[in-house]
Scaffold this motif. Structure first.
Motif, PDB file in Angstrom:
ATOM      1  N   LYS A  53      62.447  21.481  45.923  1.00  0.00           N
ATOM      2  CA  LYS A  53      63.288  22.561  46.921  1.00  0.00           C
ATOM      3  C   LYS A  53      63.631  23.206  45.126  1.00  0.00           C
ATOM      4  O   LYS A  53      64.756  24.312  45.236  1.00  0.00           O
TER       5      LYS A  53
ATOM      6  N   ILE B  16      70.821  20.828  43.874  1.00  0.00           N
ATOM      7  CA  ILE B  16      70.387  22.432  44.981  1.00  0.00           C
ATOM      8  C   ILE B  16      71.657  22.825  45.245  1.00  0.00           C
ATOM      9  O   ILE B  16      71.439  24.504  44.774  1.00  0.00           O
ATOM     10  N   LYS B  17      73.085  23.045  45.248  1.00  0.00           N
ATOM     11  CA  LYS B  17      74.140  23.910  45.553  1.00  0.00           C
ATOM     12  C   LYS B  17      74.385  24.612  44.241  1.00  0.00           C
ATOM     13  O   LYS B  17      74.202  26.061  43.649  1.00  0.00           O
ATOM     14  N   PHE B  18      74.566  23.490  42.797  1.00  0.00           N
ATOM     15  CA  PHE B  18      74.572  23.885  41.055  1.00  0.00           C
ATOM     16  C   PHE B  18      73.179  25.170  41.360  1.00  0.00           C
ATOM     17  O   PHE B  18      73.192  25.855  40.295  1.00  0.00           O
TER      18      PHE B  18
ATOM     19  N   LYS C 155      70.823  30.439  38.781  1.00  0.00           N
ATOM     20  CA  LYS C 155      70.389  29.930  37.739  1.00  0.00           C
ATOM     21  C   LYS C 155      69.028  30.176  37.133  1.00  0.00           C
ATOM     22  O   LYS C 155      68.248  30.138  37.868  1.00  0.00           O
TER      23      LYS C 155
ATOM     24  N   ASN D 192      71.913  17.348  46.878  1.00  0.00           N
ATOM     25  CA  ASN D 192      73.136  18.083  47.750  1.00  0.00           C
ATOM     26  C   ASN D 192      73.758  19.182  46.306  1.00  0.00           C
ATOM     27  O   ASN D 192      73.577  20.302  46.531  1.00  0.00           O
ATOM     28  N   ILE D 193      74.625  18.435  45.910  1.00  0.00           N
ATOM     29  CA  ILE D 193      75.261  18.781  44.237  1.00  0.00           C
ATOM     30  C   ILE D 193      74.209  19.706  43.872  1.00  0.00           C
ATOM     31  O   ILE D 193      74.346  21.081  43.408  1.00  0.00           O
TER      32      ILE D 193
ATOM     33  N   GLU E 177      71.337  27.322  41.976  1.00  0.00           N
ATOM     34  CA  GLU E 177      71.522  28.678  43.228  1.00  0.00           C
ATOM     35  C   GLU E 177      72.174  29.476  42.126  1.00  0.00           C
ATOM     36  O   GLU E 177      73.238  29.576  41.724  1.00  0.00           O
TER      37      GLU E 177
END
Length: 525
Positions: free
Chosen positions: A357, A326-328, A332, A323-324, A330
């Motif tokens: 994902k 996936i969020k990071f 890029k 999850n870290i 965004e």
């Protein structure tokens, strides 16, 4: 942009036929142009050629006809030339017979040598030549040379004379890089119109020597209209792709790459891939790595930002980092996954779930390729381009075959994987292959054996991901990346030797590789 095509024997025959039948260019004119190209190449190689003697070994086909035309042109320029015809004169037909008649009319010495006994009788005389020209077989061979011809080839190879082969060294197949039997070991090969597959791919390419491709007067329109899928990457192609920086830009203009790499004991792979992306012009690089490595990287590589992630007890990235990441990711520009991450079960679970994902262009390398080898379907139907960069062993695992099989079919293996899964494939090795989902293949001529050392693949993945981050297409990033990477290796070998070359040397020579390609653009009108 038109790339130089690499052809099979049949493709070249079809091009010749269209030029003759549809465009009305006589075959004898093409043969004359071929001879002129050979002579020009010979003069370029030997400025003092007027002081040398040339012996031409000619077969009975069109390759022999090319050789006879060369004999006539050399004689006309005052160069002592003899022809050793490996067939009876009355077996020559068509354009080859026309050139035989012309050569005889000029008084050129033509010896019929059709047996080993006849060869033995004139060996000493033949060895008085300084240069041998091989015009025996040309591109038509589909099986190994047999009988008397093997004696001739062995004699030429053992003579230690400079050997120029017309179109392709006799005995090599045009259609494969495999060696099919006895063959000429040329010092210079003059390819007519286009290079052949057997001249470009190893191991056959080792026996081509220097390769000079000459124009024989076939209109480019004929070549461009053919559906030829194999291309040779040249300096002009790299120069045409290399992005130019505009004055009114900033680091954000050149993208933000995320590199997921490294583990305890394999931090070097993470460093090499991250730094090489910056060398390729990327604006921002963040290295996502196990937390246990973070302090050393923050202190050691000031240009690279880090994203410390939860780690396993073995020092690899833990699956809880999903999850870290996936969020990071965004917003890029691109993602590079794989160098030095290991195939730890927890890390493997993370990578497989993350790939599902990812919503940006992605390059998958090294351990990440081994992780997905049994789940390649994860790469299908992605909304953003995917590049994979396997070496033959990794490719074999992805296609469930052997490294030997991959090496014997480098072009077809790369194309199969690329087309089937809709991804861009870069098969590393001597003559690195770039394959696209459309079935196009690009062969890279740069690079050398000194690059067969740990870490050079990590440098390559960083370079290609770096270009993709800046907005180049996956195809162009791959083509430009492999060419410049190999060129950096060649520059490094010039400076340091092949034996002493190591991966970090490429980071130092890569700027010179870019400058060389930039200078090519400056020279263009």
């Amino acid at each position: 942009m038109f790339f130089m095509k690499i052809v099979t024997a049949k493709e070249m025959q079809d091009i010749d036929r269209i030029a003759i039948d549809d465009y009305g260019i006589p075959g004898i004119v093409l043969m004359e142009n071929a001879a002129k190209g050979v002579v020009a190449s010979l003069f370029k190689k030997f400025p003092d050629i007027k002081d040398k003697k040339v012996g031409i070994f000619a077969g009975k086909g069109n390759n022999g006809g090319d050789g006879l035309a060369v004999a006539r042109l050399l004689t006309d320029k005052g160069i002592a030339t003899e022809v050793y015809l490996l067939s009876k004169k009355d077996t020559l037909k068509g354009d080859a017979k026309t050139n035989l008649d012309s050569a005889e009319g000029m008084g050129i010495k033509i010896l019929e040598i059709v047996s080993l006994d006849e060869l033995e009788a004139v060996k000493d005389s033949i060895l008085k030549n300084d240069i041998f020209i091989d015009a025996i077989f040309g591109t038509g061979l589909t099986s190994g040379v047999k009988g008397y011809y093997t004696d001739v080839i062995n004699f030429i190879n053992s003579s230690k004379k400079f050997v120029l082969s017309i179109d392709i060294p006799s005995g090599l197949s045009s259609d494969t890089g495999e060696v099919i039997g006895e063959h000429i070991m040329a010092d210079l090969t003059v390819a007519l119109c286009l290079p052949k597959i057997g001249e470009i791919l190893y191991p056959a390419a080792e026996y081509v020597g220097e390769l000079d491709v000459v124009d024989i007067g076939i209109p480019e329109l004929i070549i461009n209209n053919r559906d030829i899928k194999i291309n040779l990457i040249e300096e002009k192609d790299a120069a045409g792709i290399l992005p130019k920086r505009k004055p009114d830009t900033h680091k954000g203009t050149y993208g933000h790459l995320v590199v997921i790499a490294g583990s305890r004991g394999k931090g070097g792979a993470a460093a090499l891939s991250s730094i090489s992306a910056l060398r390729a012009g990327t604006g921002l690089v963040t290295l996502a790595l196990p937390e246990c490595l973070n302090i050393s990287f923050e202190a050691g590589i000031p240009e690279v930002m880090t994203l410390p992630l939860p780690d396993t007890k073995e020092g690899t990235i833990d699956k809880s980092a999903l999850n870290i990441l996936i969020k990071f990711l965004e917003g890029k520009s691109a993602l590079l996954i794989g160098p030095g991450i290991t195939t730890n079960p927890s890390t493997s679970s993370l990578i497989k779930n993350l790939i599902k994902k990812v919503s940006c262009p992605m390059l998958i390398d090294a351990d990440a390729l081994n992780i997905i080898a049994d789940k390649i379907e994860l790469l299908k139907d992605k909304l953003f381009p995917v590049i994979v960069t396997p070496h033959p062993g990794e490719m074999a695992r992805m296609l469930n075959t052997t490294s030997k099989e991959i090496q014997a079919n480098r072009i077809e293996s790369s194309r199969k994987l690329s087309v089937e899964y809709g991804i861009y494939v870069i098969l590393k090795g001597a003559r690195t292959i770039v394959a696209t989902p459309e079935g196009e293949v690009y062969v890279n001529p740069t690079g050398n054996p000194g690059m067969a050392t740990a870490g050079t693949g990590d440098v390559l993945s960083g370079i290609i991901a770096g270009f993709m981050t800046q907005g180049l297409s996956a195809r162009d990033s791959s083509i430009l990346g492999v060419y410049l990477h190999g060129l950096a290796g060649d520059i490094g070998a010039e400076k340091l030797s092949q034996t002493a070359l190591i991966a970090s040397d490429l980071l130092k020579t890569f700027p010179e590789a870019i400058k060389r390609v930039e200078r090519f653009n400056e020279k263009m009108p």
